[in-house]
Design a protein around this motif. Structure first.
Motif, PDB file in Angstrom:
ATOM      1  N   ILE A  67     -21.621  -9.822 -29.953  1.00 11.64           N
ATOM      2  CA  ILE A  67     -21.794 -11.128 -29.313  1.00 11.64           C
ATOM      3  C   ILE A  67     -22.842 -10.958 -28.207  1.00 11.64           C
ATOM      4  N   PRO A  68     -24.119 -10.893 -28.566  1.00 10.74           N
ATOM      5  CA  PRO A  68     -25.154 -10.605 -27.561  1.00 10.74           C
ATOM      6  C   PRO A  68     -25.361 -11.707 -26.533  1.00 10.74           C
ATOM      7  N   LYS A  69     -24.836 -12.912 -26.797  1.00 13.34           N
ATOM      8  CA  LYS A  69     -24.956 -14.015 -25.842  1.00 13.34           C
ATOM      9  C   LYS A  69     -23.712 -14.138 -24.958  1.00 13.34           C
ATOM     10  N   ALA A  70     -22.789 -13.202 -25.063  1.00 12.08           N
ATOM     11  CA  ALA A  70     -21.576 -13.265 -24.242  1.00 12.08           C
ATOM     12  C   ALA A  70     -21.955 -13.246 -22.767  1.00 12.08           C
ATOM     13  N   SER A  71     -21.237 -14.033 -21.979  1.00  8.39           N
ATOM     14  CA  SER A  71     -21.587 -14.190 -20.564  1.00  8.39           C
ATOM     15  C   SER A  71     -20.334 -14.256 -19.701  1.00  8.39           C
ATOM     16  N   ILE A  72     -20.393 -13.597 -18.560  1.00  8.10           N
ATOM     17  CA  ILE A  72     -19.295 -13.673 -17.594  1.00  8.10           C
ATOM     18  C   ILE A  72     -19.031 -15.127 -17.212  1.00  8.10           C
ATOM     19  N   ALA A  73     -20.107 -15.917 -17.103  1.00  9.72           N
ATOM     20  CA  ALA A  73     -19.985 -17.315 -16.683  1.00  9.72           C
ATOM     21  C   ALA A  73     -19.221 -18.161 -17.697  1.00  9.72           C
ATOM     22  N   TYR A  91     -17.444  -7.088 -11.848  1.00  8.18           N
ATOM     23  CA  TYR A  91     -17.873  -6.307 -13.013  1.00  8.18           C
ATOM     24  C   TYR A  91     -19.310  -6.651 -13.403  1.00  8.18           C
ATOM     25  N   ALA A  92     -19.691  -7.909 -13.251  1.00 10.18           N
ATOM     26  CA  ALA A  92     -21.052  -8.314 -13.600  1.00 10.18           C
ATOM     27  C   ALA A  92     -22.084  -7.624 -12.718  1.00 10.18           C
ATOM     28  N   ALA A  93     -21.720  -7.368 -11.465  1.00  9.10           N
ATOM     29  CA  ALA A  93     -22.656  -6.761 -10.517  1.00  9.10           C
ATOM     30  C   ALA A  93     -22.458  -5.251 -10.390  1.00  9.10           C
ATOM     31  N   HIS A  94     -21.553  -4.691 -11.159  1.00 13.14           N
ATOM     32  CA  HIS A  94     -21.157  -3.289 -10.980  1.00 13.14           C
ATOM     33  C   HIS A  94     -22.309  -2.328 -11.287  1.00 13.14           C
ATOM     34  N   ASP A  95     -22.430  -1.302 -10.462  1.00 17.91           N
ATOM     35  CA  ASP A  95     -23.419  -0.245 -10.685  1.00 17.91           C
ATOM     36  C   ASP A  95     -22.729   0.890 -11.438  1.00 17.91           C
ATOM     37  N   TRP A  96     -22.859   0.879 -12.756  1.00 21.24           N
ATOM     38  CA  TRP A  96     -22.150   1.851 -13.594  1.00 21.24           C
ATOM     39  C   TRP A  96     -22.677   3.269 -13.412  1.00 21.24           C
ATOM     40  N   SER A  97     -23.910   3.409 -12.937  1.00 26.95           N
ATOM     41  CA  SER A  97     -24.464   4.744 -12.712  1.00 26.95           C
ATOM     42  C   SER A  97     -23.897   5.376 -11.451  1.00 26.95           C
ATOM     43  N   ALA A  98     -23.630   4.546 -10.429  1.00 31.70           N
ATOM     44  CA  ALA A  98     -23.159   5.069  -9.149  1.00 31.70           C
ATOM     45  C   ALA A  98     -21.651   5.304  -9.151  1.00 31.70           C
ATOM     46  N   GLU A  99     -20.901   4.420  -9.838  1.00 34.15           N
ATOM     47  CA  GLU A  99     -19.447   4.552  -9.883  1.00 34.15           C
ATOM     48  C   GLU A  99     -19.012   4.604 -11.338  1.00 34.15           C
ATOM     49  N   ALA A 119     -19.420  -9.352 -22.664  1.00 36.75           N
ATOM     50  CA  ALA A 119     -19.915 -10.038 -21.465  1.00 36.75           C
ATOM     51  C   ALA A 119     -20.192  -9.034 -20.349  1.00 36.75           C
ATOM     52  N   ILE A 120     -19.278  -8.083 -20.149  1.00 39.61           N
ATOM     53  CA  ILE A 120     -19.491  -7.058 -19.129  1.00 39.61           C
ATOM     54  C   ILE A 120     -20.656  -6.158 -19.515  1.00 39.61           C
ATOM     55  N   GLY A 121     -20.752  -5.820 -20.801  1.00 40.40           N
ATOM     56  CA  GLY A 121     -21.847  -4.979 -21.270  1.00 40.40           C
ATOM     57  C   GLY A 121     -23.200  -5.645 -21.129  1.00 40.40           C
ATOM     58  N   VAL A 122     -23.277  -6.937 -21.466  1.00 40.07           N
ATOM     59  CA  VAL A 122     -24.532  -7.677 -21.325  1.00 40.07           C
ATOM     60  C   VAL A 122     -24.934  -7.741 -19.851  1.00 40.07           C
ATOM     61  N   ALA A 123     -23.943  -7.963 -18.970  1.00 37.10           N
ATOM     62  CA  ALA A 123     -24.235  -7.978 -17.533  1.00 37.10           C
ATOM     63  C   ALA A 123     -24.782  -6.622 -17.081  1.00 37.10           C
ATOM     64  N   LEU A 166     -20.657   3.394 -22.213  1.00 35.84           N
ATOM     65  CA  LEU A 166     -20.277   3.461 -23.621  1.00 35.84           C
ATOM     66  C   LEU A 166     -19.084   2.538 -23.834  1.00 35.84           C
ATOM     67  N   VAL A 167     -19.234   1.561 -24.732  1.00 39.83           N
ATOM     68  CA  VAL A 167     -18.167   0.606 -25.025  1.00 39.83           C
ATOM     69  C   VAL A 167     -17.607   0.920 -26.415  1.00 39.83           C
ATOM     70  N   ILE A 168     -16.327   1.259 -26.471  1.00 39.18           N
ATOM     71  CA  ILE A 168     -15.674   1.527 -27.752  1.00 39.18           C
ATOM     72  C   ILE A 168     -14.611   0.445 -27.967  1.00 39.18           C
ATOM     73  N   ASP A 169     -14.852  -0.410 -28.933  1.00 38.10           N
ATOM     74  CA  ASP A 169     -13.968  -1.535 -29.231  1.00 38.10           C
ATOM     75  C   ASP A 169     -13.005  -1.159 -30.352  1.00 38.10           C
ATOM     76  N   ASP A 170     -11.913  -1.900 -30.466  1.00 37.13           N
ATOM     77  CA  ASP A 170     -10.889  -1.643 -31.496  1.00 37.13           C
ATOM     78  C   ASP A 170     -10.485  -0.171 -31.499  1.00 37.13           C
ATOM     79  N   PHE A 171     -10.239   0.357 -30.311  1.00 40.10           N
ATOM     80  CA  PHE A 171      -9.936   1.778 -30.166  1.00 40.10           C
ATOM     81  C   PHE A 171      -8.625   2.124 -30.856  1.00 40.10           C
ATOM     82  N   LEU A 172      -8.713   3.016 -31.847  1.00 36.58           N
ATOM     83  CA  LEU A 172      -7.570   3.519 -32.613  1.00 36.58           C
ATOM     84  C   LEU A 172      -6.761   2.414 -33.274  1.00 36.58           C
ATOM     85  N   THR A 173      -7.447   1.319 -33.634  1.00 36.18           N
ATOM     86  CA  THR A 173      -6.805   0.319 -34.486  1.00 36.18           C
ATOM     87  C   THR A 173      -6.486   0.939 -35.838  1.00 36.18           C
ATOM     88  N   VAL A 174      -7.393   1.811 -36.289  1.00 38.09           N
ATOM     89  CA  VAL A 174      -7.127   2.649 -37.466  1.00 38.09           C
ATOM     90  C   VAL A 174      -7.235   4.100 -37.015  1.00 38.09           C
TER      91      VAL A 174
END
Length: 255
Positions: A67-73, A91-99, A119-123, A166-174
């Protein structure tokens, strides 16, 4: 007006976007009262903005969000979802490199985990972080395919280890096989204290520890993912059903 020779010079200096924008500005009568310096600096700012926009578009495309158009808004904050606008703006403003604390998003199926993860990933991409999105079953399949080529396998592990988020979705669904679990352990061990991992799952860390094929690897994987991680529990609201009801109530809907 600039000549072809002029543009060759601009290309050599990697200034073609500045030159093109400068030419647009000086031919616009609305800018007649600006000094040449003001027009030039405006062209530079516009070119930098366009370069950043292009870089963000490339990061979003490279992440391969479903969902590349996903948005926090656009997130639905209805009661029972366990989220609020202030928290999501953080989360939208989060600095993933620093924390580099991990994020775990859990809910039953239909809870909207994928949309929020995207949405968080796109942000994060808008903040110019490199993001990789994958479903767990896709990741396991890619690792199996790459395993036949040692160089490709190591390149994939390195790519997954080094992404800012790194976003891993449906973690261990299978379930996954022991070799995929070993690769997952290597990726998470490489990322620990260096880069954040986001997990979207229908189940809790306790279930993951029971499902992973090797007890020692399972404990290490779950500990690295869940220890000191932030959590979003979306509760029992079925957003998939809600979207279906909304679509059926809209004008022009037919079955």
């Amino acid at each position: 007006m600039f000549t072809t020779a002029d543009y060759e010079k601009f290309r050599a200096l990697r200034m073609t976007n500045v030159a093109a924008r400068f030419e647009e500005l000086i031919t616009d009568e609305a800018n007649d009262e600006l000094t040449p310096e003001q027009v030039f600096l405006t062209a530079v700012d516009d070119a930098l903005d366009q370069r950043r926009a292009n870089r963000i578009d490339k990061l979003i495309q490279g992440a391969q969000f479903p969902i590349p158009k996903a948005s926090i808004a656009e997130i639905d904050y209805r009661e029972g979802r366990g989220i609020n606008p202030n928290r999501m703006r953080r989360y939208a403003a989060h600095d993933w490199s620093a924390e580099t604390a991990n994020l775990l998003i859990t809910s039953p199926t239909g809870g909207g985990k994928t949309y929020i993860a995207c949405a968080i990933g796109v942000a994060a991409c808008h903040n110019e972080h490199q993001v990789i999105y994958t479903r767990m079953d896709e990741l396991a399949r890619k690792l199996i395919i790459a395993r036949g080529d040692g160089i490709a396998h190591q390149a994939l592990l390195t790519k997954l280890s080094e992404a800012d988020l790194l976003v891993i979705d449906d973690f261990l669904t299978v379930g996954i096989d022991p070799e995929a679990a070993n690769d997952l352990f290597a990726i998470l061990a490489n990322r620990e204290h260096r880069a954040a991992t986001m997990i979207a799952a229908q189940t809790s860390p306790g279930y993951w520890a029971q499902t992973l094929p090797d007890r020692v690897a399972a404990d290490s994987i779950v500990n690295r993912l869940a220890n000191n991680a932030r959590t979003i529990n979306l509760g029992e609201v079925d957003m998939r059903r809600h979207r279906g009801e909304k679509a059926r109530a809209s004008a022009g809907y037919w079955e």
